[in-house]
Design an enzyme around this catalytic site. Structure first.
Site, PDB file in Angstrom:
ATOM      1  CG  ASN A  89      -7.723   3.383  -2.622  1.00 47.63           C
ATOM      2  OD1 ASN A  89      -7.036   4.276  -2.133  1.00 47.63           O
ATOM      3  ND2 ASN A  89      -7.190   2.364  -3.279  1.00 47.63           N
ATOM      4  CD  GLU A 143      -7.248   2.861  -9.222  1.00 46.76           C
ATOM      5  OE1 GLU A 143      -7.188   2.546 -10.417  1.00 46.76           O
ATOM      6  OE2 GLU A 143      -6.382   2.499  -8.405  1.00 46.76           O
ATOM      7  CD  GLU A 179      -3.300   2.004  -3.854  1.00 44.08           C
ATOM      8  OE1 GLU A 179      -2.669   2.087  -4.929  1.00 44.08           O
ATOM      9  OE2 GLU A 179      -4.443   1.518  -3.800  1.00 44.08           O
ATOM     10  CG  HIS A 211       0.268   5.177  -6.943  1.00 42.71           C
ATOM     11  ND1 HIS A 211       1.143   4.247  -6.421  1.00 42.71           N
ATOM     12  CD2 HIS A 211      -0.974   4.662  -6.779  1.00 42.71           C
ATOM     13  CE1 HIS A 211       0.461   3.199  -5.976  1.00 42.71           C
ATOM     14  NE2 HIS A 211      -0.828   3.424  -6.174  1.00 42.71           N
ATOM     15  CG  ASP A 217       4.363   4.116  -5.589  1.00 42.80           C
ATOM     16  OD1 ASP A 217       4.044   2.944  -5.859  1.00 42.80           O
ATOM     17  OD2 ASP A 217       3.847   5.100  -6.143  1.00 42.80           O
TER      18      ASP A 217
HETATM   19  O1  G3I Z   1      -1.198 -13.414 -11.173  1.00 40.29           O
HETATM   20  C1  G3I Z   1      -0.637 -13.324 -12.489  1.00 40.29           C
HETATM   21  C2  G3I Z   1       0.267 -14.514 -12.754  1.00 40.29           C
HETATM   22  O2  G3I Z   1      -0.511 -15.704 -12.742  1.00 40.29           O
HETATM   23  C3  G3I Z   1       0.953 -14.337 -14.084  1.00 40.29           C
HETATM   24  O3  G3I Z   1       1.881 -15.388 -14.277  1.00 40.29           O
HETATM   25  C4  G3I Z   1       1.684 -12.993 -14.131  1.00 40.29           C
HETATM   26  C5  G3I Z   1       2.284 -12.770 -15.508  1.00 40.29           C
HETATM   27  O4  G3I Z   1       2.893 -11.507 -15.487  1.00 40.29           O
HETATM   28  O5  G3I Z   1       0.760 -11.902 -13.871  1.00 40.29           O
HETATM   29  C6  G3I Z   1       0.163 -12.026 -12.598  1.00 40.29           C
HETATM   30  O6  G3I Z   1      -0.738 -10.967 -12.417  1.00 40.29           O
HETATM   31  C7  G3I Z   1      -0.100  -9.716 -12.101  1.00 40.29           C
HETATM   32  C8  G3I Z   1      -0.714  -9.196 -10.801  1.00 40.29           C
HETATM   33  O7  G3I Z   1      -0.218  -7.884 -10.490  1.00 40.29           O
HETATM   34  C9  G3I Z   1      -0.408 -10.132  -9.614  1.00 40.29           C
HETATM   35  O8  G3I Z   1       0.977 -10.194  -9.423  1.00 40.29           O
HETATM   36  C10 G3I Z   1      -0.410  -8.730 -13.226  1.00 40.29           C
HETATM   37  O9  G3I Z   1       0.268  -9.135 -14.387  1.00 40.29           O
HETATM   38  C11 G3I Z   1       0.046  -7.337 -12.832  1.00 40.29           C
HETATM   39  O10 G3I Z   1      -0.383  -6.381 -13.796  1.00 40.29           O
HETATM   40  C12 G3I Z   1      -0.590  -6.930 -11.509  1.00 40.29           C
HETATM   41  O11 G3I Z   1      -0.083  -5.653 -11.136  1.00 40.29           O
HETATM   42  C13 G3I Z   1      -0.740  -5.050 -10.007  1.00 40.29           C
HETATM   43  C14 G3I Z   1      -1.523  -3.828 -10.503  1.00 40.29           C
HETATM   44  O12 G3I Z   1      -2.142  -3.196  -9.362  1.00 40.29           O
HETATM   45  C15 G3I Z   1      -2.591  -4.204 -11.482  1.00 40.29           C
HETATM   46  O13 G3I Z   1      -3.112  -2.995 -12.012  1.00 40.29           O
HETATM   47  C16 G3I Z   1       0.339  -4.585  -9.042  1.00 40.29           C
HETATM   48  O14 G3I Z   1       1.013  -5.708  -8.481  1.00 40.29           O
HETATM   49  C17 G3I Z   1      -0.290  -3.777  -7.913  1.00 40.29           C
HETATM   50  O15 G3I Z   1       0.723  -3.182  -7.101  1.00 40.29           O
HETATM   51  C18 G3I Z   1      -1.168  -2.649  -8.473  1.00 40.29           C
HETATM   52  O16 G3I Z   1      -1.803  -2.041  -7.388  1.00 40.29           O
HETATM   53  C19 G3I Z   1      -2.799  -1.053  -7.713  1.00 40.29           C
HETATM   54  C20 G3I Z   1      -3.781  -1.033  -6.575  1.00 40.29           C
HETATM   55  O17 G3I Z   1      -4.339  -2.310  -6.414  1.00 40.29           O
HETATM   56  C21 G3I Z   1      -4.877   0.006  -6.832  1.00 40.29           C
HETATM   57  N1  G3I Z   1      -4.284   1.330  -7.016  1.00 40.29           N
HETATM   58  C22 G3I Z   1      -3.288   1.369  -8.089  1.00 40.29           C
HETATM   59  C23 G3I Z   1      -2.188   0.340  -7.844  1.00 40.29           C
HETATM   60  C24 G3I Z   1      -1.167   0.422  -8.952  1.00 40.29           C
HETATM   61  O18 G3I Z   1      -1.774   0.065 -10.176  1.00 40.29           O
END
Ligand code: G3I
Length: 351
Positions: free
Chosen positions: A202, A161, A268, A238, A270
């Site tokens: 990606n 991205e 990815e 997505h 969905d």
């Molecule tokens: O790790 C912290 C944790 O310590 C804390 O307590 C919690 C509070 O909400 O947050 C946790 O971090 C989260 C992280 O995922 C790990 O679980 C973040 O808030 C959350 O925003 C983050 O979301 C991820 C997102 O990327 C971030 O933009 C999603 O799980 C993940 O599926 C998503 O995946 C991305 C790909 O990597 C790249 N392409 C787009 C895709 C969707 O955004």
């Protein structure tokens, strides 16, 4: 009575089984169809992003993942903030556990992601590092992470991205801190660390034809023309029911990337549904999934097909988009949805 040696008995049983109906031989129990074993007939891994907390705590999740998928992408644990939480500290334990799970289940691992402008740790964001220092930090990160799993991770998302909707380079932490050459540096360092890995760029929103996918084509073509070791492009896919790329445009996009020698991964996928979720919406979702898998199977440079989550119970979608839900192939109780059955049907079509 002369005892006939065991191996002669075994050979005899095999002979009888091959010439007589099953009543004589024990015909192998038919393995139930799954994305994994039907995908193998098309020589294409069907992958899934992994929620490692769920993998550790939910045995039904573990069973679903190992039954249905042959490739795994860590959803978060290889991202900078998770794997490199402090400048002098790497957190490999969860990644090592995922590598063990993948090895135990004969799964390919898709590494995700070395360079991204999201999920960066505070020590990096607030370090005010000059260009040379930031380059050395990124080089050390890539060599340390990729080097640790050398020969065991088949595909790496080196960068994600980096383009805006117009297809031009985003102004990000990395472009500001190192300059626009950060991408070619990252790919070269990843190749140094593991020459056997396939290195991928990606992107989301660049699956069909338009300004952003034109920008991806131009970016990866220019990198390859400079001799940068970039092997493929991840089309994230997505989608929503009302915002899914036209299959014919995705086919054209895959073909023009292939003409530049690039392989393609649906990386990815969905398909989020606006609540309330209805049978009609689930049927539409199934068609979108099936169309994209059919495009991937038809477009030979399409090397893998990954869904971004195994079950709606652990999908990123509801948390990030409160009005959307039910984006995946299995519901919150791990029951197969129409989209899952639609993918099985596509995989049953002749390779
Ligand atoms: O790790 C912290 C944790 O310590 C804390 O307590 C919690 C509070 O909400 O947050 C946790 O971090 C989260 C992280 O995922 C790990 O679980 C973040 O808030 C959350 O925003 C983050 O979301 C991820 C997102 O990327 C971030 O933009 C999603 O799980 C993940 O599926 C998503 O995946 C991305 C790909 O990597 C790249 N392409 C787009 C895709 C969707 O955004």
């Amino acid at each position: 009575m002369r005892i006939v040696p065991h191996h002669v008995c075994a050979l005899l049983a095999l002979l009888l089984a091959s010439v007589f109906p099953p009543a004589f031989g024990q015909s192998a129990p038919a393995t139930p169809p799954s994305l994994r074993n039907l995908g193998a007939q098309h020589s294409i891994p069907i992958g899934v992003s992994i929620d490692t907390d769920a993998l550790e705590t939910d045995k039904d999740y573990r069973a679903l993942v190992s039954r249905e998928f042959s490739m795994v992408t860590p959803e978060n644990i290889m991202k900078f903030e998770e794997i490199h939480p402090e400048r002098d500290q790497y957190n490999f334990e969860p990644v090592d556990a995922l590598m063990t799970f993948a090895a135990e289940h004969g799964m390919v691992v898709h590494g995700h992601v070395l360079v991204w402008h999201q999920q960066l740790p505070d020590w990096l964001l607030n370090g005010n590092f000059d260009r040379d220092t930031l380059k050395s930090i990124l080089r050390e990160h890539i060599h340390t992470v990729v080097g640790r799993y050398r020969g065991r991770i088949a595909i790496w998302d080196v960068a994600s991205e980096v383009l805006d909707e117009k297809g031009t380079l985003l102004d990000t932490f990395w472009s500001r801190g190192i300059g626009p050459d950060y991408l070619e540096l990252a790919f070269n360092w990843a190749h140094e660390a593991d020459p056997s890995a396939q290195l991928v760029y990606n992107e989301y929103g660049a699956e069909g034809l338009g300004a952003k996918s034109n920008g991806v084509l131009q970016l990866v073509t220019s990198l390859r023309n400079k001799g940068v070791p970039i092997d493929g492009v991840g089309l994230q896919m997505h989608a929503t029911l009302d915002d899914a790329p036209a299959p014919k445009d995705v086919t054209s996009n895959i073909r023009r990337l292939a003409r530049q020698g690039l392989e393609v991964h649906i990386s990815e996928m969905d398909v989020a549904i606006e609540k309330p979720v209805t049978r009609r919406k689930l049927a539409r979702q199934a068609r979108i999934y099936a169309d994209m898998l059919r495009v991937c199977l038809a477009g030979k440079p399409c090397r893998s097909f990954t869904v971004w989550g195994a079950s709606d119970r652990y999908s990123w979608v509801p948390e990030h988009f409160p009005g959307l839900d039910a984006a995946l192939l299995f519901d919150r109780k791990f029951r197969p949805k129409p989209a899952y059955r639609a993918l099985l049907e596509v995989l049953r079509e002749r390779p």
